[in-house]
Design a protein around this motif. Structure first.
Motif, short mmCIF file in Angstrom:
data_model
loop_
_atom_site.label_atom_id
_atom_site.label_comp_id
_atom_site.label_asym_id
_atom_site.label_seq_id
_atom_site.Cartn_x
_atom_site.Cartn_y
_atom_site.Cartn_z
N GLY A 1 9.09 -12.60 -0.09
CA GLY A 1 10.05 -12.65 -0.41
C GLY A 1 10.02 -13.92 0.82
O GLY A 1 11.74 -16.10 0.44
N LEU A 2 9.57 -14.38 1.67
CA LEU A 2 9.69 -15.65 2.67
C LEU A 2 9.08 -16.71 1.75
O LEU A 2 9.60 -17.99 2.14
N LEU A 3 8.26 -16.46 0.93
CA LEU A 3 7.28 -17.80 0.83
C LEU A 3 8.16 -17.57 -1.03
O LEU A 3 7.22 -18.48 -1.41
N ILE A 4 8.88 -17.27 -1.19
CA ILE A 4 9.42 -17.12 -2.88
C ILE A 4 9.42 -18.35 -3.56
O ILE A 4 8.98 -18.74 -4.44
N VAL A 5 9.82 -19.77 -2.87
CA VAL A 5 10.05 -21.20 -2.92
C VAL A 5 8.91 -21.54 -3.34
O VAL A 5 8.87 -22.05 -5.07
N PRO A 6 8.28 -21.60 -3.02
CA PRO A 6 6.43 -22.42 -3.04
C PRO A 6 5.49 -21.62 -4.32
O PRO A 6 5.60 -22.42 -4.80
N ILE A 7 5.86 -20.54 -3.67
CA ILE A 7 4.94 -19.39 -4.78
C ILE A 7 5.34 -19.53 -6.49
O ILE A 7 4.81 -19.17 -7.27
N TYR A 8 6.67 -19.21 -6.09
CA TYR A 8 7.43 -19.17 -7.45
C TYR A 8 7.56 -20.14 -8.27
O TYR A 8 6.56 -20.08 -9.39
N ASP A 9 7.57 -21.73 -7.34
CA ASP A 9 7.94 -23.02 -8.69
C ASP A 9 5.83 -23.41 -8.12
O ASP A 9 5.72 -23.86 -9.87
N ALA A 10 5.35 -23.07 -8.01
CA ALA A 10 3.92 -23.22 -8.37
C ALA A 10 3.18 -22.57 -10.09
O ALA A 10 2.79 -23.31 -10.62
N ALA A 11 3.74 -21.09 -9.39
CA ALA A 11 3.07 -20.29 -10.45
C ALA A 11 3.44 -20.59 -11.52
O ALA A 11 3.14 -20.64 -13.31
N PHE B 1 17.20 -15.02 -0.46
CA PHE B 1 16.46 -14.24 -0.92
C PHE B 1 15.65 -13.16 0.12
O PHE B 1 15.97 -11.72 -0.09
N LEU B 2 15.61 -13.30 1.02
CA LEU B 2 14.68 -13.07 2.86
C LEU B 2 16.06 -11.98 3.14
O LEU B 2 15.68 -11.06 2.83
N GLY B 3 17.25 -12.28 3.30
CA GLY B 3 17.67 -11.55 3.55
C GLY B 3 18.15 -10.61 2.84
O GLY B 3 18.28 -9.06 3.15
N PHE C 1 17.82 -6.27 3.43
CA PHE C 1 19.10 -5.65 3.69
C PHE C 1 18.59 -4.36 2.64
O PHE C 1 18.14 -3.19 2.95
N ILE C 2 17.32 -4.76 1.04
CA ILE C 2 17.22 -3.56 0.86
C ILE C 2 16.36 -2.35 1.35
O ILE C 2 16.58 -0.99 1.00
N LEU C 3 15.09 -3.42 1.64
CA LEU C 3 15.02 -1.87 2.13
C LEU C 3 15.26 -1.32 3.14
O LEU C 3 14.47 0.13 3.20
N GLN C 4 15.50 -2.01 4.11
CA GLN C 4 16.56 -1.26 5.13
C GLN C 4 17.02 0.06 3.68
O GLN C 4 17.73 1.32 4.69
N GLU C 5 18.07 0.18 2.96
CA GLU C 5 19.40 0.90 2.04
C GLU C 5 18.60 1.68 1.07
O GLU C 5 18.92 3.01 1.01
N PHE C 6 17.10 1.01 0.64
CA PHE C 6 17.22 1.21 -0.34
C PHE C 6 15.41 1.77 -0.17
O PHE C 6 14.92 1.79 0.91
N SER C 7 14.88 1.72 -2.01
CA SER C 7 13.03 2.21 -1.47
C SER C 7 11.89 1.20 -2.12
O SER C 7 13.27 0.04 -2.63
N TYR D 1 11.16 0.43 -4.73
CA TYR D 1 11.10 -0.07 -6.37
C TYR D 1 12.34 -0.59 -6.47
O TYR D 1 12.35 -0.63 -7.33
N ALA D 2 13.22 -0.57 -5.79
CA ALA D 2 14.75 -0.77 -5.87
C ALA D 2 13.51 -2.94 -5.06
O ALA D 2 14.59 -3.80 -5.75
N VAL D 3 13.11 -2.82 -5.17
CA VAL D 3 13.07 -4.32 -4.36
C VAL D 3 12.05 -5.13 -5.26
O VAL D 3 12.30 -5.74 -5.63
N PHE D 4 11.02 -3.60 -5.75
CA PHE D 4 10.16 -4.94 -6.98
C PHE D 4 11.39 -5.05 -8.00
O PHE D 4 11.35 -6.32 -9.43
N PHE D 5 12.39 -3.58 -7.93
CA PHE D 5 12.81 -4.60 -9.59
C PHE D 5 13.72 -5.68 -8.94
O PHE D 5 14.02 -6.63 -10.10
N LEU D 6 14.41 -5.78 -8.17
CA LEU D 6 15.40 -7.12 -7.85
C LEU D 6 14.64 -8.32 -7.86
O LEU D 6 14.92 -9.03 -8.40
N ILE D 7 13.16 -8.09 -7.71
CA ILE D 7 12.40 -9.33 -7.36
C ILE D 7 12.17 -9.57 -8.56
O ILE D 7 12.35 -10.85 -9.20
N LEU D 8 11.97 -8.82 -10.07
CA LEU D 8 11.50 -8.97 -11.06
C LEU D 8 12.33 -9.56 -11.71
O LEU D 8 12.52 -10.61 -12.43
N CYS D 9 13.93 -9.08 -11.20
CA CYS D 9 15.35 -9.65 -12.29
C CYS D 9 15.74 -11.33 -12.47
O CYS D 9 15.72 -11.82 -12.84
#
Length: 306
Positions: free
Chosen positions: A181-191, A238-240, A244-250, A252-260
């Motif tokens: 989540g912290l590095l999402i901008v450079p990693i996603y753009d490059a990929a 995105f990082l926030g 938040f989801i890691l504190q409130e949910f599992s 796997y919910a974070v995986f689903f969010l990132i994928l979407c």
């Protein structure tokens, strides 16, 4: 002593690349050499995933390999986003603020002071990078070194023992997702750019205006400052959301969010590219040739903005 040799190698390699363009193979070999100095220190090598996807301890050779791939990926992805004024510097400041808070919390003084120092350096750099009259550029010399520092801080956090993370708002098993989540901008753009170029039959290292920041500028006629600000805000949001989801949910919910979100971003980029191409349908010149003869976009045609 694990870090300075790598910084020195990347400084001279980036300087030569800014003056006389280096081949992708030569740049990769230099980056591997720089990363090797860091990975000789076991404090920067991943030994344990602490239950992430059910993975705990891993073999030493596999930890070295994964650490090297992650470092190379971060260095090159950060190098690629340095395409417009303010973007690389602002994203790096966000990343170093996060690292400063984390390393202060877990009492890694050297890493904390290094992160604070980088924040000050980058604020001074942005003052001139965003100036209209006294402009300076990061270039490969700067972007490779900043990416390298982010990479070894990422490795240091990944290698931290589970007991040291008790005061942080996420578990040890969640470190890979938080760092993504912290590095999402450079990693996603490059990929995305690499995959799209390969699908189009082009070299993944070829220069083009298919980065996300270029698409925003070309589609909406944004200034460099506005495009950089919007992308930086997205990075923080995105990082926030992930924290938040890691504190409130599992996890796997974070995986689903990132994928979407990644799927939505990919479709949005494809839509922007089609929108830009439609604007150029009335001309006989391809988009790439029009850019080369248009002085107003001359400073946007290369990967590093120079």
């Amino acid at each position: 002593m694990s870090i300075l040799p790598g910084l020195t190698v990347l400084f001279f390699m980036g300087l030569k690349d800014d003056l006389m363009v280096l081949s992708p193979k030569a740049k990769l070999l230099g980056q591997v050499l720089a990363c090797s100095f860091v990975l000789l220190n076991s404090q920067f090598v991943i030994h344990n995933f602490h239950g992430f996807l059910g993975i705990y301890e891993i073999p030493f050779w596999l930890g070295i390999l994964i650490s090297l791939i992650v470092m190379l990926g971060i260095i090159n992805s950060f190098n690629l986003i340095d395409g417009i004024d303010g973007l690389a510097g602002s994203i790096a400041i966000i990343i170093f603020i996060f690292f400063a808070v984390v390393f202060k919390t877990i009492d890694l003084k050297f890493m904390f002071l290094s992160a604070i120092s980088m924040i000050g350096i980058l604020i001074g750099f942005l003052w001139f990078n965003l100036s209209k009259y006294k402009k300076i550029f990061m270039g490969d010399t700067g972007s490779l070194q900043v990416g390298f520092i982010i990479a070894f801080m990422t490795m240091r956090l990944m290698a931290v023992d589970e007991s040291a993370l008790n005061q942080l708002p996420f578990d040890s098993s969640c470190k890979p997702l938080v760092l993504l989540g912290l590095l999402i901008v450079p990693i996603y753009d490059a990929a995305r750019v690499f995959i799209m170029r390969i699908l189009k039959g082009k070299s993944p290292f070829s220069a083009n205006r298919d980065h996300f920041h270029h698409l925003l500028i070309d589609a909406f006629k944004l200034s460099h400052r506005r495009a950089s600000f919007l992308i930086a805000v997205f990075n923080v949001f995105f990082l926030g959301i992930i924290l938040f989801i890691l504190q409130e949910f599992s996890i796997y919910a974070v995986f689903f969010l990132i994928l979407c979100l990644l799927i939505l971003m990919t479709f949005y980029c494809v839509k922007l590219e089609k929108q830009i191409n439609r604007k150029h349908e009335g001309s006989n010149l391809p988009r790439s040739k029009k850019e080369r003869i248009n002085p107003s976009v001359f400073n946007l045609t290369s990967e590093n903005g120079v």
